[in-house]
Write a protein that holds these residues in place. Structure first.
Motif, mmCIF file in Angstrom:
data_model
loop_
_atom_site.group_PDB
_atom_site.id
_atom_site.type_symbol
_atom_site.label_atom_id
_atom_site.label_comp_id
_atom_site.label_asym_id
_atom_site.label_seq_id
_atom_site.Cartn_x
_atom_site.Cartn_y
_atom_site.Cartn_z
ATOM 1 N N VAL A 248 5.742 11.652 -0.994
ATOM 2 C CA VAL A 248 5.888 10.189 -1.085
ATOM 3 C C VAL A 248 6.424 9.658 0.241
ATOM 4 O O VAL A 248 6.984 10.408 1.045
ATOM 5 C CB VAL A 248 6.840 9.789 -2.236
ATOM 6 C CG1 VAL A 248 6.342 10.318 -3.557
ATOM 7 C CG2 VAL A 248 8.254 10.276 -1.945
ATOM 8 N N LEU B 243 4.073 10.609 -9.277
ATOM 9 C CA LEU B 243 3.636 10.990 -10.620
ATOM 10 C C LEU B 243 2.717 12.200 -10.602
ATOM 11 O O LEU B 243 2.572 12.906 -11.620
ATOM 12 C CB LEU B 243 2.922 9.807 -11.285
ATOM 13 C CG LEU B 243 3.797 8.577 -11.544
ATOM 14 C CD1 LEU B 243 2.960 7.433 -12.103
ATOM 15 C CD2 LEU B 243 4.958 8.918 -12.488
ATOM 16 N N THR B 244 2.100 12.469 -9.445
ATOM 17 C CA THR B 244 1.161 13.609 -9.352
ATOM 18 C C THR B 244 1.741 14.760 -8.546
ATOM 19 O O THR B 244 1.023 15.728 -8.239
ATOM 20 C CB THR B 244 -0.163 13.154 -8.715
ATOM 21 O OG1 THR B 244 0.104 12.576 -7.433
ATOM 22 C CG2 THR B 244 -0.864 12.141 -9.600
ATOM 23 N N LYS C 298 2.886 14.820 -5.383
ATOM 24 C CA LYS C 298 2.552 14.862 -3.962
ATOM 25 C C LYS C 298 3.658 14.226 -3.122
ATOM 26 O O LYS C 298 4.609 13.648 -3.651
ATOM 27 C CB LYS C 298 1.224 14.142 -3.729
ATOM 28 C CG LYS C 298 0.039 14.794 -4.440
ATOM 29 C CD LYS C 298 -1.240 14.043 -4.194
ATOM 30 C CE LYS C 298 -2.408 14.722 -4.925
ATOM 31 N NZ LYS C 298 -3.690 14.001 -4.705
ATOM 32 N N THR D 249 0.832 -1.204 0.000
ATOM 33 C CA THR D 249 0.000 0.000 0.000
ATOM 34 C C THR D 249 0.865 1.250 0.000
ATOM 35 O O THR D 249 0.630 2.193 -0.789
ATOM 36 C CB THR D 249 -0.928 0.011 1.237
ATOM 37 O OG1 THR D 249 -1.757 -1.160 1.211
ATOM 38 C CG2 THR D 249 -1.804 1.262 1.237
ATOM 39 N N ILE E 245 2.719 1.438 -3.522
ATOM 40 C CA ILE E 245 1.864 1.801 -4.667
ATOM 41 C C ILE E 245 1.378 3.246 -4.558
ATOM 42 O O ILE E 245 1.370 3.999 -5.546
ATOM 43 C CB ILE E 245 0.673 0.822 -4.759
ATOM 44 C CG1 ILE E 245 1.181 -0.580 -5.119
ATOM 45 C CG2 ILE E 245 -0.339 1.303 -5.782
ATOM 46 C CD1 ILE E 245 0.115 -1.655 -5.013
ATOM 47 N N TYR E 246 1.017 3.662 -3.326
ATOM 48 C CA TYR E 246 0.574 5.052 -3.174
ATOM 49 C C TYR E 246 1.716 6.018 -3.496
ATOM 50 O O TYR E 246 1.495 7.079 -4.111
ATOM 51 C CB TYR E 246 0.073 5.313 -1.762
ATOM 52 C CG TYR E 246 -0.212 6.785 -1.544
ATOM 53 C CD1 TYR E 246 -1.393 7.353 -2.023
ATOM 54 C CD2 TYR E 246 0.726 7.629 -0.935
ATOM 55 C CE1 TYR E 246 -1.641 8.713 -1.875
ATOM 56 C CE2 TYR E 246 0.492 8.980 -0.784
ATOM 57 C CZ TYR E 246 -0.689 9.517 -1.255
ATOM 58 O OH TYR E 246 -0.930 10.868 -1.129
ATOM 59 N N SER E 247 2.937 5.663 -3.078
ATOM 60 C CA SER E 247 4.085 6.549 -3.321
ATOM 61 C C SER E 247 4.350 6.715 -4.813
ATOM 62 O O SER E 247 4.777 7.803 -5.263
ATOM 63 C CB SER E 247 5.325 5.998 -2.622
ATOM 64 O OG SER E 247 5.165 6.047 -1.219
ATOM 65 N N ILE E 248 4.108 5.646 -5.597
ATOM 66 C CA ILE E 248 4.266 5.773 -7.050
ATOM 67 C C ILE E 248 3.249 6.788 -7.590
ATOM 68 O O ILE E 248 3.573 7.673 -8.397
ATOM 69 C CB ILE E 248 4.078 4.399 -7.730
ATOM 70 C CG1 ILE E 248 5.204 3.451 -7.314
ATOM 71 C CG2 ILE E 248 4.054 4.558 -9.261
ATOM 72 C CD1 ILE E 248 5.045 2.052 -7.856
ATOM 73 N N TYR E 249 2.003 6.652 -7.131
ATOM 74 C CA TYR E 249 0.950 7.589 -7.535
ATOM 75 C C TYR E 249 1.314 9.019 -7.117
ATOM 76 O O TYR E 249 1.189 9.974 -7.914
ATOM 77 C CB TYR E 249 -0.376 7.167 -6.914
ATOM 78 C CG TYR E 249 -1.432 8.250 -6.920
ATOM 79 C CD1 TYR E 249 -2.145 8.563 -8.081
ATOM 80 C CD2 TYR E 249 -1.707 8.976 -5.749
ATOM 81 C CE1 TYR E 249 -3.103 9.560 -8.076
ATOM 82 C CE2 TYR E 249 -2.666 9.972 -5.745
ATOM 83 C CZ TYR E 249 -3.359 10.264 -6.910
ATOM 84 O OH TYR E 249 -4.297 11.269 -6.908
ATOM 85 N N ALA E 250 1.771 9.170 -5.874
ATOM 86 C CA ALA E 250 2.118 10.499 -5.359
ATOM 87 C C ALA E 250 3.277 11.114 -6.143
ATOM 88 O O ALA E 250 3.286 12.325 -6.420
ATOM 89 C CB ALA E 250 2.474 10.400 -3.875
#
Length: 642
Positions: free
Chosen positions: A93, A88-89, A91, A78, A81-86
Motif C-alpha cells: 500500500v 484487502l488483497t 499487496k 487514485t 483508492i488503490y491502497s484500499i484495494y491493495a
C-alpha cells in the motif's frame, strides 16, 4: 475550515506514517494496527483536509473545465483508492503517499497565504495612519471628538505633533507638515492660511485651525486605500493567458499520467503499484498551483509599493499597457507648468482693461481668469458688472459691460475683431517671451493686452530628460498658442509641440499619435479627461480635478513630474516580475514531469508522489518569494538602474 487548520490536521495525522517510513529500514518498526491504522489516518486526511480539493475539482468538471485542484484530487484519490484495494488483497500500500501529498500541498498554500498577507500589508498600514480623534470647535470651544463625528464645515485645531484628522483648508495660523506618509514627499511642507491640508499627515511645529472639507470616504487617504484595494484585486490581461493555459494543461497532464501508467504496466511489465506510483507522481508534480499566484501577488506588492511612493496604479491592465508606450504626451498648464499663472504686463489703459477683464472673468474657473482677478485685487481695481455672460469653448468669454459688447480671450476670437499694428507687434514680443497674451476688447475692437506667464515646474526639465533616457518621445498638447508653447517646450526639453488645440480635440490628437505606437497622456484638468481616457495609459496629477483623477489609470499624488518616469519604471518592473513568476510557476513542472514519469529510472533517478508534492509546494513558495522581493528592488528614475 481555514487552510492553516487543514494543514495542521493533515500534518498531525501524517506524522505517524512519516515516523514509520523513516524507522522501517533500520528497525522494522510498524504502526500498531499496521495497514488498518494507516487506512484510518489517511481516511481522516482525505475527509478533513483533502475535501476542498475534491469539491473544487468536481465543480470544475461539472462546468466542463479543469483546474489545479483536479490534479491534486485525482492523484491523491487514485493513491488512496488503490491502497484500499491493495490492503484487502494483501499487496503493498501507499496510503502515506496520499497523506503526504495533501500535507505538502497545504504547506505550500499556508506559506502562500502568509506571504500574501505580508505583501498586502500596505493597505493596513495606510488605514492605521488615520487619526482617531480631533479637536473640533463646538459651541465656541475646542473639544476632542472621535474621527467619525467630524462633518464637512467643522473648524479643527491642530497642535504641534498632532495628526491632521481630515482634508481641508487652513483658515488661521501657519506651520510645516510632514506629508510623507500620504504623498511620499520626504521634506516637510510649509502651510499658511488658504493652503490645503491632507488627513493623516503630521503637524510639525505650529498651531493652526482648518476647515474640514472632505471627511470619511471622501478624504484623500480613504480614496488611496480604495484605489490600492481595487488594484490588488484587479485582473491583468496576461492572466487571461494563464487561465487558457490551465484549461489545456490539466487535461494534457492527465493524458500523460494515463500514458505513463500504460507504458509501465503494459509495455515494460511493471506491477500495478509501481506503474500507479509513476502516474500519480506525474499528476502531483505537474500541478502548477503557483500559476494562480504569479499575477496577483506581484500586483499586490507592486501597487502597495507604489502607494508608499505616492504613485497609485489603479489596475493590472495599466501595468501591461505601460510596456508598449512609445510616446508620453503632456498637458501644459498645471502639468508641465506650475499652474498658477501671474499677470506680468498690461498693454493699454491698465485700469479700464483690468476692470473689464475682471468683470468677465469672475464667472470663469480658468487659471488665466484667476490670474487676472488676483491682479485686479492687488491693484485695487473694481471689476465692472456684466450681463449676458457667455463662455466660448477654447476661445474666451464675452458679455455686456455698460451697454457695450465686451470680450476677453485668445487670438481665436479675433476673426471679426480689429487690432492695431502696434498691438500686434507687442503681442508677438510678449509671446516670444513665453507669455500667454489675452485680448480685451469692446465693440469688436481690441482695447488692450494682458500678458500672463506660467513658469515651468522646477522638476519638468529633469522629468523630460529621464523619459528621453528611457527612449521615449515627449509631446506637449496645449490650447495655448504656438509661440508660448514652443518657448516652454524649449525650456524643459519637449520633443514636439501641438498647440492651439481646443479641449474637445485633445482626444483626437491622442488617437492620431497612437498610429505610431502606444501613448501615455499626463494631465490634470477637466478638459484633460477625454485624453486621459483615450490614451493607452492615462496619468493624472494628484492636484488635478476629481474627474481627471478618475479618468487616469495612474495617479501621481506628489504632483512631481519626475514621478511619471518612476511610475513607468515601477509598472514595468512589476509586469516583468509577473512574467518571472510565470517562469517559476512552470519550471518545476516542466523539469519534473520526465523524472516523475520514470524516464530516468535506469539512472536511479525517480520522484515519489510525496517528494513531488514537496516540490510543488516549493514552486508556490518561489513565486510568492519572487513577488515579495519586488518590494526590495531598486526603482530609480534612471533607466539604467531599473
Amino acid at each position: 475550515m481555514k487552510i492553516a487548520t487543514r494543514f495542521w490536521v493533515s500534518l498531525v495525522l501524517s506524522l505517524p506514517m512519516l515516523i514509520e517510513m523513516i524507522l522501517m529500514p533500520f528497525t522494522n518498526f510498524m504502526l500498531p494496527g499496521g495497514h488498518w491504522t494507516m487506512f484510518v489516518l489517511t481516511t481522516l486526511v482525505m475527509l478533513i483536509s483533502a475535501r476542498p480539493f475534491v469539491t473544487s475539482a468536481w465543480a470544475s468538471f461539472q462546468k466542463h473545465h479543469s483546474n489545479m485542484d483536479t490534479l491534486v484530487a485525482i492523484g491523491t484519490a487514485t493513491a488512496y483508492i488503490y491502497s484500499i484495494y491493495a490492503m484487502l488483497t494483501g499487496k503493498a500500500v501507499f496510503f502515506e503517499s496520499a497523506a503526504f501529498v495533501i500535507t505538502f500541498v497545504l504547506l505550500g498554500q499556508v506559506l502562500e497565504e502568509k506571504m500574501r498577507d505580508n505583501a498586502s500589508d500596505a493597505i493596513e498600514k495606510l488605514v492605521n495612519l488615520q487619526a482617531k480623534e480631533a479637536e473640533v470647535q463646538r459651541d465656541g470651544q475646542f473639544v476632542k471628538i472621535p474621527l467619525a463625528e467630524i462633518v464637512a464645515g467643522d473648524l479643527i485645531r491642530v497642535k504641534p505633533g498632532q495628526k491632521v484628522a481630515v482634508d481641508g483648508t487652513i483658515v488661521e495660523g501657519t506651520s510645516t507638515i510632514d506629508e510623507s506618509m500620504v504623498t511620499g514627499e520626504s521634506m516637510p511642507v510649509s502651510k499658511a492660511k488658504g493652503d490645503n491640508v491632507i488627513g493623516s499627515t503630521i503637524n510639525s511645529n505650529g498651531t493652526f485651525i482648518f476647515k474640514a472639507e472632505k471627511v470619511g470616504d471622501d478624504t484623500m487617504l480613504a480614496q488611496i486605500v480604495e484605489l490600492v484595494k481595487k488594484a490588488q484585486n484587479s485582473h491583468a490581461p496576461i492572466q487571461n493567458l494563464t487561465d487558457k493555459v490551465s484549461d489545456i494543461f490539466v487535461p494534457v497532464v492527465l493524458i500523460i499520467a494515463i500514458a505513463t501508467f500504460l507504458v509501465w504496466y503494459v509495455i515494460l511489465g511493471a506491477n500495478v503499484a509501481d506503474a500507479l506510483i509513476f502516474a500519480v507522481s506525474v499528476m502531483v508534480i505537474a500541478c502548477p498551483c503557483a500559476l494562480g499566484l504569479a499575477t496577483p501577488t506581484a500586483l499586490m506588492v507592486g501597487t502597495g509599493r507604489g502607494a508608499k511612493m505616492g504613485i497609485l496604479i489603479k489596475n493590472g491592465e495599466v501595468l501591461e499597457a505601460v510596456n508598449d508606450v512609445k510616446t508620453v504626451v503632456f498637458d501644459k498648464t498645471g502639468t508641465i507648468t506650475v499652474g498658477k499663472p501671474e499677470v506680468t504686463d498690461v498693454i493699454g489703459d491698465t485700469k479700464q482693461i483690468i476692470a473689464v477683464a475682471a468683470g468677465l472673468e469672475e464667472s470663469s474657473e480658468h487659471p488665466l481668469a484667476t490670474a487676472i482677478l488676483t491682479y485686479a485685487k492687488a491693484q485695487a481695481i473694481t471689476a465692472k458688472p456684466v450681463q449676458d455672460f457667455q463662455a466660448i469653448e477654447g476661445k474666451g468669454v464675452q458679455a455686456q459691460v455698460e451697454g457695450q459688447k465686451a470680450f476677453v480671450g485668445n487670438d481665436k476670437l479675433l476673426a471679426d475683431v480689429q487690432i492695431s499694428a502696434d498691438l500686434k507687434a507687442q503681442m508677438q514680443t510678449l509671446q516670444n517671451e513665453a507669455k500667454t497674451v489675452v485680448f480685451v476688447g469692446l465693440n469688436n475692437q481690441v482695447i488692450g493686452l494682458i500678458a500672463i506667464q506660467d513658469a515651468p515646474k522646477a522638476t519638468s526639465k529633469a522629468a523630460m530628460a529621464a523619459l528621453h533616457a528611457r527612449g521615449l518621445k515627449t509631446v506637449m498638447l496645449t490650447g495655448d498658442n504656438q509661440r508660448v508653447a514652443e518657448s516652454i517646450a524649449k525650456q524643459v526639453g519637449i520633443d514636439e509641440v501641438i498647440a492651439d488645440v481646443l479641449p474637445a480635440d485633445k482626444a483626437d490628437h491622442i488617437k492620431h499619435l497612437q498610429h505610431s505606437g502606444s501613448v501615455a497622456f499626463v494631465g490634470d484638468g477637466i478638459n484633460d479627461a477625454p485624453a486621459l481616457t483615450t490614451a493607452n495609459v492615462g496619468i493624472a496629477m494628484g492636484s488635478g480635478t476629481d474627474i481627471a483623477i478618475d479618468s487616469g489609470g495612474i495617479v501621481l499624488i506628489k504632483n512631481d513630474l519626475r514621478d511619471v518616469d518612476t511610475a513607468l519604471a515601477l509598472s514595468k518592473k512589476t509586469f516583468n516580475r509577473i512574467k518571472l513568476n510565470l517562469f517559476w510557476a512552470f519550471i518545476y513542472n516542466v523539469l519534473g514531469i520526465p523524472v516523475a514519469a520514470g524516464l530516468f529510472y535506469g539512472l536511479g533517478l525517480t520522484l515519489s508522489p510525496e517528494i513531488a508534492g514537496l516540490a510543488m509546494a516549493f514552486s508556490s513558495l518561489s513565486v510568492v518569494t519572487s513577488s515579495v522581493l519586488l518590494g526590495k528592488t531598486k526603482i530609480s528614475a534612471h533607466p539604467a538602474t531599473v
